[in-house]
Scaffold this active site. Structure first.
Site, PDB file in Angstrom:
ATOM      1  N   CYS A 259       0.833  -1.209   0.000  1.00 51.02           N
ATOM      2  CA  CYS A 259       0.000   0.000   0.000  1.00 51.02           C
ATOM      3  C   CYS A 259       0.867   1.258   0.000  1.00 51.02           C
ATOM      4  CB  CYS A 259      -0.920  -0.035   1.223  1.00 51.02           C
ATOM      5  SG  CYS A 259      -1.838   1.473   1.527  1.00 51.02           S
TER       6      CYS A 259
ATOM      7  N   CYS B  70      -0.084   3.855   2.566  1.00 50.91           N
ATOM      8  CA  CYS B  70       0.332   3.415   3.908  1.00 50.91           C
ATOM      9  C   CYS B  70       1.796   3.785   4.148  1.00 50.91           C
ATOM     10  CB  CYS B  70       0.166   1.910   4.064  1.00 50.91           C
ATOM     11  SG  CYS B  70      -1.520   1.311   3.837  1.00 50.91           S
TER      12      CYS B  70
END
Length: 106
Positions: free
Chosen positions: A30, A33
């Site tokens: 991600c 993230c």
């Protein structure tokens, strides 16, 4: 305060040991993230949030914790007070996460 790494095996204990908790659920793939990680670390070191514990959990490797928080997208942030889930949001905006943390202090 340092960001605590947690897993399914110790998540419940971490919640019991800390009154106010914000959890960041992430995944290695991600991008948002990864971009948020330094912001989360900076927030964890802010004196304003001294009583709040900051927890990182890899959502892919810890399905029980992910399910218990109702994670539906990443990054996902959940706040807990006295071991109880209060609220969770999926966001990569620092302002949204700060608003969530502020709810712990109110």
């Amino acid at each position: 305060m340092a960001v605590i790494q947690a897993t399914d095996s110790d998540f419940e204990q971490v919640l019991k040991d800390n009154d106010k908790v914000i959890v960041k659920f992430f995944a290695g793939w991600c991008g948002s993230c990864r971009l948020f990680a330094p912001k989360f670390k900076r927030l964890s070191n802010d004196d304003k949030y001294e009583g709040v514990s900051f927890i990182d959990i890899n959502a892919e490797q810890n399905p029980e914790s992910r399910k218990s928080a109702g994670v539906n997208n990443l990054p996902y942030f959940a706040i807990y007070k006295n071991g109880e889930l209060i609220e969770g949001i999926s966001s990569s905006k620092e302002d949204s996460v700060v608003e969530l943390i502020e709810k712990l202090n109110s």
